[in-house]
Structures are given as structure tokens and as C-alpha cells.
Design a protein around this motif. Sequence first.
Motif, PDB file in Angstrom:
ATOM      1  N   LEU A 197       0.849  -1.184   0.000  1.00 58.77           N
ATOM      2  CA  LEU A 197       0.000   0.000   0.000  1.00 58.77           C
ATOM      3  C   LEU A 197       0.891   1.241   0.000  1.00 58.77           C
ATOM      4  CD1 LEU A 197      -2.846   1.179   0.153  1.00 58.77           C
ATOM      5  CD2 LEU A 197      -2.719   1.000   2.652  1.00 58.77           C
ATOM      6  N   GLY A 198       0.909   1.937  -1.139  1.00 60.04           N
ATOM      7  CA  GLY A 198       1.730   3.134  -1.271  1.00 60.04           C
ATOM      8  C   GLY A 198       2.949   2.899  -2.130  1.00 60.04           C
ATOM      9  N   GLY A 199       3.334   3.911  -2.877  1.00 59.42           N
ATOM     10  CA  GLY A 199       4.488   3.817  -3.771  1.00 59.42           C
ATOM     11  C   GLY A 199       5.679   4.599  -3.263  1.00 59.42           C
ATOM     12  N   GLY A 200       5.896   4.575  -1.947  1.00 59.71           N
ATOM     13  CA  GLY A 200       6.990   5.326  -1.356  1.00 59.71           C
ATOM     14  C   GLY A 200       8.358   4.742  -1.638  1.00 59.71           C
ATOM     15  N   HIS A 201       9.382   5.419  -1.113  1.00 55.16           N
ATOM     16  CA  HIS A 201      10.765   5.055  -1.431  1.00 55.16           C
ATOM     17  C   HIS A 201      11.119   3.638  -0.989  1.00 55.16           C
ATOM     18  CE1 HIS A 201      10.877   9.102  -2.561  1.00 55.16           C
ATOM     19  NE2 HIS A 201      11.793   9.603  -1.762  1.00 55.16           N
TER      20      HIS A 201
ATOM     21  N   LEU B  69      -0.858 -10.526   4.011  1.00 47.79           N
ATOM     22  CA  LEU B  69       0.275  -9.713   4.431  1.00 47.79           C
ATOM     23  C   LEU B  69       0.102  -8.325   3.835  1.00 47.79           C
ATOM     24  CD1 LEU B  69       3.221 -12.205   3.757  1.00 47.79           C
ATOM     25  CD2 LEU B  69       2.382 -11.496   6.016  1.00 47.79           C
ATOM     26  N   LEU B  70       0.432  -7.311   4.617  1.00 45.19           N
ATOM     27  CA  LEU B  70       0.267  -5.930   4.167  1.00 45.19           C
ATOM     28  C   LEU B  70       1.524  -5.145   4.511  1.00 45.19           C
ATOM     29  CD1 LEU B  70      -1.414  -3.447   3.198  1.00 45.19           C
ATOM     30  CD2 LEU B  70      -2.299  -3.289   5.545  1.00 45.19           C
ATOM     31  N   SER B  71       2.031  -4.382   3.551  1.00 47.52           N
ATOM     32  CA  SER B  71       3.143  -3.473   3.783  1.00 47.52           C
ATOM     33  C   SER B  71       2.699  -2.065   3.418  1.00 47.52           C
ATOM     34  CB  SER B  71       4.363  -3.870   2.942  1.00 47.52           C
ATOM     35  OG  SER B  71       5.441  -3.003   3.186  1.00 47.52           O
ATOM     36  N   ILE B  72       2.858  -1.127   4.354  1.00 48.46           N
ATOM     37  CA  ILE B  72       2.361   0.239   4.174  1.00 48.46           C
ATOM     38  C   ILE B  72       3.548   1.194   4.029  1.00 48.46           C
ATOM     39  CG2 ILE B  72       0.932   2.076   5.145  1.00 48.46           C
ATOM     40  CD1 ILE B  72      -0.539  -0.062   6.777  1.00 48.46           C
ATOM     41  N   ASP B  73       3.559   1.919   2.921  1.00 50.99           N
ATOM     42  CA  ASP B  73       4.594   2.923   2.674  1.00 50.99           C
ATOM     43  C   ASP B  73       3.947   4.061   1.881  1.00 50.99           C
ATOM     44  OD1 ASP B  73       7.023   4.244   2.438  1.00 50.99           O
ATOM     45  OD2 ASP B  73       7.670   3.067   0.722  1.00 50.99           O
TER      46      ASP B  73
ATOM     47  N   ALA C 175      13.517  -7.842   2.416  1.00 48.55           N
ATOM     48  CA  ALA C 175      13.984  -9.145   2.889  1.00 48.55           C
ATOM     49  C   ALA C 175      12.986  -9.782   3.841  1.00 48.55           C
ATOM     50  CB  ALA C 175      15.345  -8.992   3.573  1.00 48.55           C
ATOM     51  N   ASN C 176      12.404  -9.001   4.731  1.00 41.91           N
ATOM     52  CA  ASN C 176      11.460  -9.575   5.687  1.00 41.91           C
ATOM     53  C   ASN C 176      10.115  -9.908   5.058  1.00 41.91           C
ATOM     54  OD1 ASN C 176      12.979  -9.925   7.986  1.00 41.91           O
ATOM     55  ND2 ASN C 176      12.499  -7.921   8.852  1.00 41.91           N
ATOM     56  N   LEU C 177       9.708  -9.177   4.029  1.00 42.98           N
ATOM     57  CA  LEU C 177       8.481  -9.552   3.326  1.00 42.98           C
ATOM     58  C   LEU C 177       8.673 -10.886   2.596  1.00 42.98           C
ATOM     59  CD1 LEU C 177       7.295  -6.111   1.897  1.00 42.98           C
ATOM     60  CD2 LEU C 177       6.206  -7.446   3.717  1.00 42.98           C
ATOM     61  N   LEU C 178       9.829 -11.093   2.003  1.00 42.67           N
ATOM     62  CA  LEU C 178      10.110 -12.384   1.376  1.00 42.67           C
ATOM     63  C   LEU C 178      10.087 -13.508   2.413  1.00 42.67           C
ATOM     64  CD1 LEU C 178      12.984 -11.374  -1.083  1.00 42.67           C
ATOM     65  CD2 LEU C 178      10.784 -12.374  -1.747  1.00 42.67           C
ATOM     66  N   ARG C 179      10.701 -13.256   3.572  1.00 43.97           N
ATOM     67  CA  ARG C 179      10.709 -14.273   4.626  1.00 43.97           C
ATOM     68  C   ARG C 179       9.297 -14.538   5.135  1.00 43.97           C
ATOM     69  NH1 ARG C 179      15.347 -10.986   6.467  1.00 43.97           N
ATOM     70  NH2 ARG C 179      17.264 -12.086   5.871  1.00 43.97           N
ATOM     71  N   ALA C 180       8.513 -13.489   5.337  1.00 45.27           N
ATOM     72  CA  ALA C 180       7.154 -13.661   5.857  1.00 45.27           C
ATOM     73  C   ALA C 180       6.287 -14.452   4.884  1.00 45.27           C
ATOM     74  CB  ALA C 180       6.533 -12.297   6.134  1.00 45.27           C
ATOM     75  N   ALA C 181       6.446 -14.197   3.592  1.00 45.72           N
ATOM     76  CA  ALA C 181       5.647 -14.920   2.594  1.00 45.72           C
ATOM     77  C   ALA C 181       5.961 -16.407   2.598  1.00 45.72           C
ATOM     78  CB  ALA C 181       5.907 -14.335   1.205  1.00 45.72           C
ATOM     79  N   ARG C 182       7.179 -16.761   3.018  1.00 50.34           N
ATOM     80  CA  ARG C 182       7.594 -18.168   3.026  1.00 50.34           C
ATOM     81  C   ARG C 182       7.518 -18.799   4.409  1.00 50.34           C
ATOM     82  NH1 ARG C 182      12.767 -16.567  -0.774  1.00 50.34           N
ATOM     83  NH2 ARG C 182      11.573 -16.393  -2.707  1.00 50.34           N
ATOM     84  N   GLY C 183       7.101 -18.008   5.388  1.00 51.58           N
ATOM     85  CA  GLY C 183       6.995 -18.543   6.740  1.00 51.58           C
ATOM     86  C   GLY C 183       8.318 -18.671   7.467  1.00 51.58           C
ATOM     87  N   TYR C 184       9.334 -17.925   7.020  1.00 53.48           N
ATOM     88  CA  TYR C 184      10.652 -17.995   7.650  1.00 53.48           C
ATOM     89  C   TYR C 184      10.750 -17.005   8.806  1.00 53.48           C
ATOM     90  CZ  TYR C 184      12.137 -20.444   3.364  1.00 53.48           C
ATOM     91  OH  TYR C 184      12.262 -21.317   2.311  1.00 53.48           O
ATOM     92  N   THR C 185      11.757 -17.169   9.627  1.00 50.23           N
ATOM     93  CA  THR C 185      12.016 -16.254  10.736  1.00 50.23           C
ATOM     94  C   THR C 185      12.485 -14.911  10.198  1.00 50.23           C
ATOM     95  OG1 THR C 185      12.636 -18.088  12.163  1.00 50.23           O
ATOM     96  CG2 THR C 185      13.372 -15.896  12.845  1.00 50.23           C
ATOM     97  N   LEU C 186      11.934 -13.835  10.750  1.00 48.12           N
ATOM     98  CA  LEU C 186      12.282 -12.490  10.300  1.00 48.12           C
ATOM     99  C   LEU C 186      13.554 -12.006  10.989  1.00 48.12           C
ATOM    100  CD1 LEU C 186       8.768 -10.807  10.175  1.00 48.12           C
ATOM    101  CD2 LEU C 186       9.860 -12.335   8.533  1.00 48.12           C
ATOM    102  N   GLN C 187      14.216 -11.042  10.348  1.00 49.30           N
ATOM    103  CA  GLN C 187      15.465 -10.513  10.870  1.00 49.30           C
ATOM    104  C   GLN C 187      15.287  -9.069  11.331  1.00 49.30           C
ATOM    105  OE1 GLN C 187      18.344 -12.361  11.210  1.00 49.30           O
ATOM    106  NE2 GLN C 187      16.977 -14.032  10.600  1.00 49.30           N
TER     107      GLN C 187
END
Length: 357
Positions: free
Chosen positions: A7-11, A99-103, A295-307
Motif C-alpha cells: 500500500l503506497g508507492g513510497g521510497h 500480508l500488508l506493507s504500508i509505505d 527481505a522480511n516480506l520475502l521471509r514472511a511470505a515463506r513462513g521464515y524467521t524475520l530478521q
Amino acid sequence: MKRLVLLGGGHAHLFVLEAFAREQPDAMVSLITPDVLTPYSGMMPGVIAGHYDYRQACIDLAPLAAQAGCALRLDSAVSLDAAQRQIRLASGEVIDYDLLSIDTGSTPRIPDLPGADTCGHPVKPIGQLLESWHTARAARSAAVIGAGAAGVEIIMALHHRQPRMRCTLIDRAPSILDGLPAGLQRRAMAELARQQVDVVTDAGVSGLDADTLTLEDGRSLPSQFTVWATGAAPPAWLRGSGLALDERGFIATGPTLQSPSHPEVFAAGDVATMIDSPRPKSGVFAVRAGPPLAANLLRAARGYTLQPWAPQTQALLLLACGRRHAIASRGGWSLQGDWVWRWKDRIDRAFMRRFAL
């Protein structure tokens, strides 16, 4: 397959799209943003000053989204129900997500004053400000209210574009660039004096009309083009979202850039505050957050531990001075010169090339 909404086209989301083009996430990805062109904040004062065309300083999201396998939807959020995982858009459509990412960035803080919304021009959206300035190019006077970095850059850009126009910079704080290093403040004040820009500090605005600003102490100042650069405010639709917010209403996040109340929600850029590592609302920190967010969105989509991510404590500030001259500041040191502007120009153009497809 999970539904991931950007959500959003920020940097920060530029880096997410770049990462997704290299490595497809295990998710159906969509990007929701009101405009296909996203302005690069670092070059906007140069656009106002006339050094760049608006299009030169904007990134086209359509090819980035296509390369990332991301569906692009030109729309904007009007409400968010974090409990139901739903976004309501201005078009009336309701979008579900896993999953939602807001920028989305922030919105300008416009005071509740007579004439503030009819005679003043918010610094954002920048495209709208540029349109307003284009119609007001014959103005004999201009003022910028808010003497942070954005306000200082904008008043000098306006002066460069119209050198005969009387320009005034106003702030409630006792000095310009309040909270930033003293050396930077001194250099900026000297540059404003060189350009004969009037600086009024320790002063609040009580009202304005098409030709005049009235200060709280009763003084009147001429301004036929007034810009609000009074700091960032959160989008209004966050208030009813159910997300954990900071004391100002921005999205609270932890070191993984997740919401502490809704871990399926991520946020970065001006719309968010890292509670344990708060940083200024600045484009440089939004850019720095991009790679760890991706990196964390990729991990979350795969169910991996976030950093976790720890943002830098200091950042290089390059302050454009209207003319092809700039001030650089980091920590306790500062430098200035035409060469600093050329350095800044190379950095900005390299950023644009990175996302030009």
C-alpha cells in the motif's frame, strides 16, 4: 497462496519491487498507489528551482511492478480494518490481504487557521504544489511556514526561480532547522541572508489571505504564495484501523518493521515509527528501510524467521540552496559549495537510474 498487498508507492517500496523482480515471493502481490509516477523527494527542490523537469524527478512504477510480477492498482486507501485484514479504497472496492506493507508517506500538517486551507499550499502532494506554483508565477511575494529542511530548501528554490520576489521563511522555533546541528543552522542562515530571504522565528501564524500573512503578535507580512511545510502528520484513515500507533498517530513498528499489534502488517517510511529506534521523518531513512523491509516480506511470505534491523543513528544531509549550491552535514561537521550541489546531483541521478526501466 498468500495475498501480499503493498500500500503506497513510497521510497521503501521501490526496493521491495526491485527485490521481488530478482526473487519472486511465494505470494500474489499487488501494489496500490494513487499515481503511477512517484516523486523522488531528494530532487523536488530542484524541480521547483527549475533545474529538473518534474518527470525527470519521478519514478515510473508501472515497469517496476510488471518486472516484479506485481499487479498495479491506481487507487488510495480511505480506511483499514486490521482485525478483518481489509482495506477500503477510494473507488469503494474492498481489498483483502494476508500480508500488508504500508509505505504511503505522511500528509502535511495544516493548522486550523482562517485561510489556511484556501490560501495556503501544502508541500505535499508535490505535484499539486507545482501546479499551484505554475499558476502563481507572477506573485510578488511568497512565504514558507515551517523552517525545517524542507521549508529551507523550498524558500530558496522559490527565490531562485523568481529572484525579484520577496521571500519570507517563518517558524515558531527560536531558530531555523531546529534540532539539527548548529553548524548547519549557521551555514543555512548565512545563505538565506545572502539571498535576502527574510527569516522570522519565534513567530506563529494566526491567519492568512490571498495577499497577507498575519502573525500572532499582530504583524502582517506580504505573501501571495504561501506554502505549508509545518511537518508530517499521519494519514487520517489510520485512526480507526486498529493498528498500534505512536503518540502522534503514526504506525508503530518493531525492529522487524512489523506492527506489534498485527504482525502480518509491515510499515516503513514517514508513515511509520520504529518505537525502539525513532528517526526523523526523512527520505533518507525511508530509503535505508527498503532493503530490510524487502527481505522480511520475502521471509514472511515463506513462513521464515524475520530478521531485526537497526537503522543508522546519523545520516548525511544534503541541503539544496536554490541555486546550484548545497550544504552537506553529518554529525558535527558541515561543508558547502557548488561542488556539494554537483555531488548531490550525482547521488540523485544515480538513484533515479537505479529504478529506471
